[in-house]
Design an enzyme around this catalytic site. Structure first.
Site, short mmCIF file in Angstrom:
data_model
loop_
_atom_site.label_atom_id
_atom_site.label_comp_id
_atom_site.label_asym_id
_atom_site.label_seq_id
_atom_site.Cartn_x
_atom_site.Cartn_y
_atom_site.Cartn_z
N HIS A 10 0.82 -1.22 0.00
CA HIS A 10 0.00 0.00 0.00
C HIS A 10 0.85 1.27 0.00
CE1 HIS A 10 0.94 0.96 4.20
NE2 HIS A 10 0.79 -0.31 4.47
N GLU A 83 -2.34 -6.94 7.48
CA GLU A 83 -1.01 -6.86 8.05
C GLU A 83 -0.88 -7.73 9.30
OE1 GLU A 83 2.00 -6.80 7.79
OE2 GLU A 83 2.60 -4.70 7.50
#
Length: 207
Positions: A10, A83
């Site tokens: 990202h 994550e």
């Protein structure tokens, strides 16, 4: 032709800039991150992806959506690409972590956090699951996170755990390319698209 996976990290967030452990905390992209996502999308569009999936956290999902809009593909969401959970460290800076948990900091193991092997396994399993939906010449883009992608790649490649740290981190909106061959998955590119600036990530620090 072989199936390929592009592992896209990202774009930048404020917590990246502040060196805060993000983990499962749902932090949005900042203005720089949005620009990085647009730039990465313009480059990756030339690879003609056939499928896009992202983490359920918006910093990764918005990165995937930038590409999806450009190439006319929907972006699926899979929580298994989120994550590594940071437990007690989420929201804290590296300085705060090293001061409060010196031994755990050296091992990069957060109290209440997600164990490294668990992250590697869930991400690698998700990669295999989504790759199985591709045509023989399909290209899957996975928009996810720095630690999650590095660990998932290492596990997918079959590297022994003691060698996982040898695979470097991913910069914001940089990517790695995996290709499936006759003997399994191989790494074609790693941390492509990197600009000359440090990597700010939840991944293991350079200590």
């Amino acid at each position: 032709m072989s199936r390929r996976i592009v592992c896209l990290r990202h774009g930048q967030t404020l917590w990246n800039v502040e060196h805060r452990f993000q983990g499962h905390t749902d932090i949005p992209l900042d203005e720089t991150g949005l620009a990085q996502a647009a730039r990465a999308a313009s480059l990756l569009a030339s690879l003609r992806p056939t499928s896009i999936v992202s983490s359920d956290l918006r910093r990764a999902n918005d990165t995937g959506l930038a590409l999806g809009r450009l190439v006319g593909l929907d972006v699926a969401v899979d929580k298994d690409f989120r994550e590594r959970g940071g437990g007690a460290w989420e929201g804290l800076t590296r300085e705060e972590i090293s001061a409060g948990w010196p031994a755990e900091y050296l091992a990069w193991e957060a109290p209440g956090g997600e164990p490294v092997p668990d992250v590697a396994e869930r991400v690698a399993v998700a990669m295999r699951r989504w790759a199985a939906t591709l045509d023989d010449d399909g290209l899957l883009v996975v928009a996810s996170h720095g630690a999650a992608l590095r660990l998932g790649i290492a596990r997918l490649l079959g590297l022994p755990e003691e060698l996982w740290p040898a695979l470097g981190g991913l910069g914001n909106c940089s990517w790695s390319v995996l290709e499936e061959g006759r003997k399994g998955w191989r790494l074609l590119e790693h941390n492509a698209g990197t600009l000359p600036e440090p990597i700010n990530s939840d991944d293991i620090p350079n200590i």
